[in-house]
Design an enzyme around this catalytic site. Structure first.
Site, PDB file in Angstrom:
ATOM      1  N   ARG A  95      45.268  25.948  39.489  1.00  0.00           N
ATOM      2  CA  ARG A  95      44.322  27.226  39.872  1.00  0.00           C
ATOM      3  C   ARG A  95      43.199  26.687  40.422  1.00  0.00           C
ATOM      4  O   ARG A  95      42.673  27.580  41.375  1.00  0.00           O
ATOM      5  CB  ARG A  95      44.167  27.717  38.541  1.00  0.00           C
ATOM      6  CG  ARG A  95      45.193  28.411  37.801  1.00  0.00           C
ATOM      7  CD  ARG A  95      44.657  29.122  36.489  1.00  0.00           C
ATOM      8  NE  ARG A  95      44.960  28.359  35.476  1.00  0.00           N
ATOM      9  CZ  ARG A  95      44.661  28.416  34.142  1.00  0.00           C
ATOM     10  NH1 ARG A  95      44.635  29.608  33.818  1.00  0.00           N
ATOM     11  NH2 ARG A  95      45.311  27.465  33.177  1.00  0.00           N
ATOM     12  N   GLN A  96      42.739  25.506  40.550  1.00  0.00           N
ATOM     13  CA  GLN A  96      41.356  25.077  41.016  1.00  0.00           C
ATOM     14  C   GLN A  96      42.039  24.542  42.641  1.00  0.00           C
ATOM     15  O   GLN A  96      41.988  23.603  42.705  1.00  0.00           O
ATOM     16  CB  GLN A  96      40.842  23.949  40.470  1.00  0.00           C
ATOM     17  CG  GLN A  96      39.575  23.386  41.277  1.00  0.00           C
ATOM     18  CD  GLN A  96      38.505  24.447  40.704  1.00  0.00           C
ATOM     19  OE1 GLN A  96      38.347  24.970  39.691  1.00  0.00           O
ATOM     20  NE2 GLN A  96      37.522  24.319  41.969  1.00  0.00           N
ATOM     21  N   HIS A 128      51.184  28.397  40.034  1.00  0.00           N
ATOM     22  CA  HIS A 128      50.115  29.363  40.266  1.00  0.00           C
ATOM     23  C   HIS A 128      49.257  29.103  41.658  1.00  0.00           C
ATOM     24  O   HIS A 128      48.262  28.257  41.841  1.00  0.00           O
ATOM     25  CB  HIS A 128      48.850  29.199  39.296  1.00  0.00           C
ATOM     26  CG  HIS A 128      47.950  30.371  39.149  1.00  0.00           C
ATOM     27  ND1 HIS A 128      48.218  31.663  38.523  1.00  0.00           N
ATOM     28  CD2 HIS A 128      46.778  30.680  40.016  1.00  0.00           C
ATOM     29  CE1 HIS A 128      47.013  32.227  38.573  1.00  0.00           C
ATOM     30  NE2 HIS A 128      46.303  31.893  39.616  1.00  0.00           N
ATOM     31  N   ASP A 169      45.803  42.102  37.165  1.00  0.00           N
ATOM     32  CA  ASP A 169      44.938  41.909  38.464  1.00  0.00           C
ATOM     33  C   ASP A 169      45.494  42.207  39.712  1.00  0.00           C
ATOM     34  O   ASP A 169      46.773  41.912  39.978  1.00  0.00           O
ATOM     35  CB  ASP A 169      43.855  40.532  38.280  1.00  0.00           C
ATOM     36  CG  ASP A 169      44.864  39.419  38.128  1.00  0.00           C
ATOM     37  OD1 ASP A 169      45.903  39.308  38.625  1.00  0.00           O
ATOM     38  OD2 ASP A 169      44.296  38.488  37.540  1.00  0.00           O
ATOM     39  N   LYS A 192      40.361  43.418  37.175  1.00  0.00           N
ATOM     40  CA  LYS A 192      39.931  42.169  36.230  1.00  0.00           C
ATOM     41  C   LYS A 192      38.765  41.639  36.683  1.00  0.00           C
ATOM     42  O   LYS A 192      38.312  41.269  37.893  1.00  0.00           O
ATOM     43  CB  LYS A 192      40.853  41.365  35.924  1.00  0.00           C
ATOM     44  CG  LYS A 192      40.654  40.090  35.127  1.00  0.00           C
ATOM     45  CD  LYS A 192      42.068  39.313  34.598  1.00  0.00           C
ATOM     46  CE  LYS A 192      41.854  38.135  35.063  1.00  0.00           C
ATOM     47  NZ  LYS A 192      42.912  37.109  34.553  1.00  0.00           N
ATOM     48  N   ARG A 194      36.300  38.325  35.093  1.00  0.00           N
ATOM     49  CA  ARG A 194      36.502  37.435  34.038  1.00  0.00           C
ATOM     50  C   ARG A 194      34.908  36.884  34.103  1.00  0.00           C
ATOM     51  O   ARG A 194      34.419  36.378  35.057  1.00  0.00           O
ATOM     52  CB  ARG A 194      37.364  36.196  34.246  1.00  0.00           C
ATOM     53  CG  ARG A 194      37.415  35.090  33.239  1.00  0.00           C
ATOM     54  CD  ARG A 194      38.357  34.121  33.633  1.00  0.00           C
ATOM     55  NE  ARG A 194      39.631  34.265  33.449  1.00  0.00           N
ATOM     56  CZ  ARG A 194      40.385  34.307  32.251  1.00  0.00           C
ATOM     57  NH1 ARG A 194      39.828  33.997  31.267  1.00  0.00           N
ATOM     58  NH2 ARG A 194      41.451  34.654  32.303  1.00  0.00           N
ATOM     59  N   ASP A 218      52.526  38.539  32.954  1.00  0.00           N
ATOM     60  CA  ASP A 218      51.589  37.706  33.820  1.00  0.00           C
ATOM     61  C   ASP A 218      52.102  36.387  33.917  1.00  0.00           C
ATOM     62  O   ASP A 218      53.244  36.091  33.170  1.00  0.00           O
ATOM     63  CB  ASP A 218      50.260  37.624  32.889  1.00  0.00           C
ATOM     64  CG  ASP A 218      48.983  37.259  33.777  1.00  0.00           C
ATOM     65  OD1 ASP A 218      49.349  37.033  35.291  1.00  0.00           O
ATOM     66  OD2 ASP A 218      47.914  37.307  33.584  1.00  0.00           O
ATOM     67  N   THR A 223      43.714  31.784  27.111  1.00  0.00           N
ATOM     68  CA  THR A 223      43.120  32.039  26.149  1.00  0.00           C
ATOM     69  C   THR A 223      43.555  33.521  25.565  1.00  0.00           C
ATOM     70  O   THR A 223      43.377  33.930  24.155  1.00  0.00           O
ATOM     71  CB  THR A 223      41.692  32.394  26.375  1.00  0.00           C
ATOM     72  OG1 THR A 223      41.710  33.555  27.460  1.00  0.00           O
ATOM     73  CG2 THR A 223      40.802  31.525  26.989  1.00  0.00           C
ATOM     74  N   THR A 226      43.070  37.782  28.795  1.00  0.00           N
ATOM     75  CA  THR A 226      43.383  38.699  30.032  1.00  0.00           C
ATOM     76  C   THR A 226      44.384  39.862  29.333  1.00  0.00           C
ATOM     77  O   THR A 226      44.425  41.213  29.437  1.00  0.00           O
ATOM     78  CB  THR A 226      44.024  38.164  31.105  1.00  0.00           C
ATOM     79  OG1 THR A 226      43.154  37.368  31.677  1.00  0.00           O
ATOM     80  CG2 THR A 226      44.798  39.080  32.054  1.00  0.00           C
TER      81      THR A 226
END
Ligand code: R5P
Length: 295
Positions: A95-96, A128, A169, A192, A194, A218, A223, A226
């Site tokens: 993701r980063q 992702h 999203d 969305k 965050r 998704d 967590t 979402t």
């Protein structure tokens, strides 16, 4: 895939590795794992010299697992194994993929460089990827992310006839479009925002009239914030039945009760990460790619 390939599994990946080995008709070797008092990891492999090695491990809880994968790759090469393939049904640190705020690294590139220099090939499911199209842009080896859409669509066809699919999203839109087309279902996309790891605000567009059942879809739930925000938004619009379908079931502690409280009647996931919600197997998908040499 070579007919003498061997599948190698860590204790935590043995269940998935057995499914993969079964689908490939290949034996599974267990990688012995030891932790020293300072929590340093030790691995020991058993390999047939010359046999290509397929190492199976998902990278949830990734930090120690990453180091252990690098150690296993080194051990396999020293033991004379043939080409090394990493099958990581869930691949972390994707993701980063850019510097979002000054001072941050591009973790995706760091991890891609590490794994791509230790293995000859990396296969995963539904990584992702947003700002790059292909894993090979960040892995210095053959690398591919297999789409989970066919497996999700099959489940939806069998278990969610007539449901409206909802993506949380804009990032999910292109992906959900494929899932919805394959499942023959309509879809809507939320907006969305965050605020923090566990704080999400989400709004929905006007939904088609008469929706009685919605399935939130998704790629990952961490967590669960979402999914919970999306479920609350759906309930506010009067949709009576809400379920959730995700590829990667990270689900931090306490997230499932929070999802039930938000009105999600059922949560279903693929088995890329072992979790009580797993209902959809992806070993056959990975086996087909290995057998057909895709990616
Ligand atoms: C975001 O881009 C992803 O598709 C997921 O929506 C997100 O990672 C889910 O995280 P959480 O469960 O922590 O809200």
């Amino acid at each position: 895939m070579a007919t003498n390939s061997e599948v190698h599994a860590f204790p935590d990946s043995l269940v998935f590795a057995r499914k993969l080995g079964g689908a490939l008709g290949r034996p599974v070797e267990r990688i012995a794992l030891h932790h020293f008092p300072d929590w340093e990891s030790g691995v020991r492999v058993r390999a047939t010299p010359g046999a290509p090695a397929i190492v199976v491990r998902s990278l949830d809880d990734p930090n120690a697992k990453l180091v252990e994968l690098l150690l296993a790759a080194d051990a396999l090469r020293r033991a004379g194994a043939g080409p090394l393939t990493l099958v990581a049904p869930y691949l972390a640190y994707m993701r980063q993929d850019r510097v979002f705020a000054p001072g941050e690294p591009i973790s995706q590139r760091v991890v891609g460089a590490l794994l791509g220099s230790a293995f000859d090939r990396v296969l995963t499911v539904e990584a992702h990827l947003h700002r790059i199209e292909k894993l090979e842009e960040v892995f210095p080896c053959r690398a591919a992310s297999l789409p989970a859409a066919p497996a999700l669509a099959q489940w939806l066809r069998e278990h969610a006839a007539g449901a409206l699919l909802v993506g949380p999203d804009e990032e999910s839109e292109a992906w959900l479009r494929h899932v919805a087309a394959e499942a023959g279902l309509a879809f809507s996309i939320g907006r969305k925002r965050r605020r923090s790891d566990a704080e999400v605000e989400l709004s929905l567009p006007a939904l088609p009239a008469g929706v009685t059942r919605a399935v939130l879809v998704d790629d990952i739930a961490s967590t669960g914030a979402t999914l919970a925000a999306a479920a609350r938004a759906l309930r506010r619009t009067g949709v009576p039945a809400v379920e959730a379908l995700v590829v990667h079931a990270v689900f931090a502690a306490g997230s499932l009760p929070a999802l039930a409280e938000a009105g999600i009647a059922r949560v279903v996931s693929t088995d890329t990460i072992p979790h009580p919600t797993n209902r959809i197997g992806v070993a056959a998908l990975l086996a087909a790619a290995l057998a057909g040499e895709e990616g």
